[in-house]
Motif scaffolding. Structure first.
Motif, PDB file in Angstrom:
ATOM      1  N   ASP A 107      23.599  -7.266 -33.021  1.00 16.77           N
ATOM      2  CA  ASP A 107      25.044  -7.006 -32.909  1.00 16.77           C
ATOM      3  C   ASP A 107      25.428  -6.558 -31.506  1.00 16.77           C
ATOM      4  O   ASP A 107      26.612  -6.631 -31.127  1.00 16.77           O
ATOM      5  CB  ASP A 107      25.472  -5.957 -33.922  1.00 16.77           C
ATOM      6  N   SER A 139      26.770 -11.150 -31.638  1.00 14.02           N
ATOM      7  CA  SER A 139      25.881 -11.573 -32.725  1.00 14.02           C
ATOM      8  C   SER A 139      24.667 -12.322 -32.193  1.00 14.02           C
ATOM      9  O   SER A 139      24.544 -12.573 -30.992  1.00 14.02           O
ATOM     10  CB  SER A 139      26.628 -12.468 -33.719  1.00 14.02           C
ATOM     11  N   ASN A 159      28.091  -7.694 -35.217  1.00 11.93           N
ATOM     12  CA  ASN A 159      28.921  -6.499 -35.373  1.00 11.93           C
ATOM     13  C   ASN A 159      30.082  -6.777 -36.325  1.00 11.93           C
ATOM     14  O   ASN A 159      30.425  -7.927 -36.607  1.00 11.93           O
ATOM     15  CB  ASN A 159      29.407  -5.965 -34.016  1.00 11.93           C
TER      16      ASN A 159
END
Length: 385
Positions: A82, A88, A376
């Motif tokens: 994250d 990502s 995230n």
């Protein structure tokens, strides 16, 4: 464990995989395949990983979750994908495929996106490398993922919002494929371990840096025994294969667990209830009801896919990975639990894996549980309302 040398030269993992596409696409997929495997022999993966390190701070850390560990009686660690640039794990694969596309002289990149993380990564690096970019996104996902959609547009990508059918990730892929058939000079940058050969293999290879870094962390801390668990969510399957593959390939004895989204109903697990069929260019398991695709209705746009990558089907059949499923309600619980206890906002996709880690903590103690935090949760804060 078996001597793992998959896929074969035709892209099959046992009976799964292969290339089931219109004849007009074979020339371009063969071009991609030939270029990729040629470059792979020339140390291409090392070049890709070095390029990745130019943009963000690899290796991504393995974070010890002190508060959750104290609460649940096990050692919880999170592989922090994250924290990557664009938020990502998707960036690992994106850079690899864009460098490949440039090698074969493609000028336009096309991609599908559900949660928006893949679309954002593709838009970012298409812009950086001076390539045109077109992103396909279902209308439902565009409404849920407004933050990522705005970022994608701001980076200069053209976005095709799909309002046909179920207007979800599956439809976005369908329309991306249709566009590719008509525009074969474009490069289709698939974001997960799905699609025709060589995509499942390429995406896995680009993402395997996650598992390699995780292994190096474990080696440094002497974590190698049966007490270890590695857990990751599974949609198409890229983040999970990214963290699992190094252990499978090198016959490292560890508990690998993939967690599917099943929406409101446990019967919506693809790997436990799917039927063999052809989906988006490969032979794999598909969730069907009366020969029609069945809705998973997941809270997670990134996992709301009625199929799964062929390698996951093979790994389940060979019992090299255990697969479980988590509901919308359970994943939302884990999403809130993570925020409350560790002050980390995870993606709702990763929250499926987090929930299962919490669940097994009721049965085991003093074990090391590593969860791949694939993205995230900025895009998912709407779920707190």
């Amino acid at each position: 464990m078996i001597n793992y040398k998959y896929p074969n030269k035709d892209g099959f993992f046992g009976i799964y995989g292969g290339s089931y596409i219109p004849e007009c696409l074979f020339e371009i997929t063969n071009e991609i395949s030939n270029a990729y495997f040629y470059l792979k022999k020339k140390n291409f993966l090392s070049i890709v990983y070095n390029e990745i390190k130019n943009f963000f701070n690899r290796p991504s850390c393995v974070f010890y979750a002190r508060n959750i560990s104290n609460n649940l009686g096990n050692n919880f660690f999170f592989k922090r994908e994250d924290l990557n640039f664009t938020g990502s794990h998707k960036i690992n694969n994106t850079i690899g495929q864009i460098l490949l596309a440039k090698y074969i002289n493609k000028k336009e990149i096309i991609a599908e996106t559900g949660a928006g993380q893949h679309g954002l990564a593709v838009a970012t690096f298409s812009s950086y490398y001076g390539l045109k970019c077109r992103i396909f996104m279902g209308y439902k996902d565009s409404k849920k993922q407004k933050t990522n959609l705005k970022k994608i547009i701001s980076l200069g990508a053209k976005v095709n919002i799909i309002k046909k059918g179920k207007s979800d990730l599956n439809e976005a892929i369908n329309y991306a494929l249709k566009y590719w058939i008509k525009n074969k000079k474009s490069y289709y940058l698939i974001g997960s371990t799905v699609g025709p050969h060589p995509y499942p293999t390429m995406v896995r290879d680009f993402q395997r840096i996650i598992g390699l870094e995780c292994y190096n962390f474990q080696k440094k801390n002497n974590f190698f025994n049966k007490k270890n668990y590695i857990i990751a969510c599974v949609g198409g399957g890229s983040n999970s294969l990214g963290i699992f593959y190094h252990y499978i390939k090198n016959k490292i004895n560890i508990n690998l667990i993939g967690i599917e989204a099943c929406g409101k109903n446990k019967n919506n697990s693809v790997l436990n209830n799917g039927k063999l069929g052809i989906m988006h260019g490969c032979k794999t398991l598909i969730l069907k009801k009366k020969n029609k695709l069945k809705n998973i209705n997941s809270i997670s746009s990134g996992l709301n896919y009625p199929s799964v990558g062929p390698e996951h089907c093979f790994l389940k059949k060979k019992k090299l990975v255990k697969y479980k499923s988590v509901t919308n309600k359970q994943s939302l619980f884990a999403f809130k639990y993570m925020i409350k206890h560790e002050s980390i906002i995870p993606s709702i996709e990763s929250s499926h894996a987090i929930y299962y880690g919490i669940k097994i903590s009721k049965k085991i103690k003093k074990k090391n549980i590593i969860i791949n935090l694939s993205g995230n949760g900025e895009k998912d804060l709407r779920l707190l309302k």
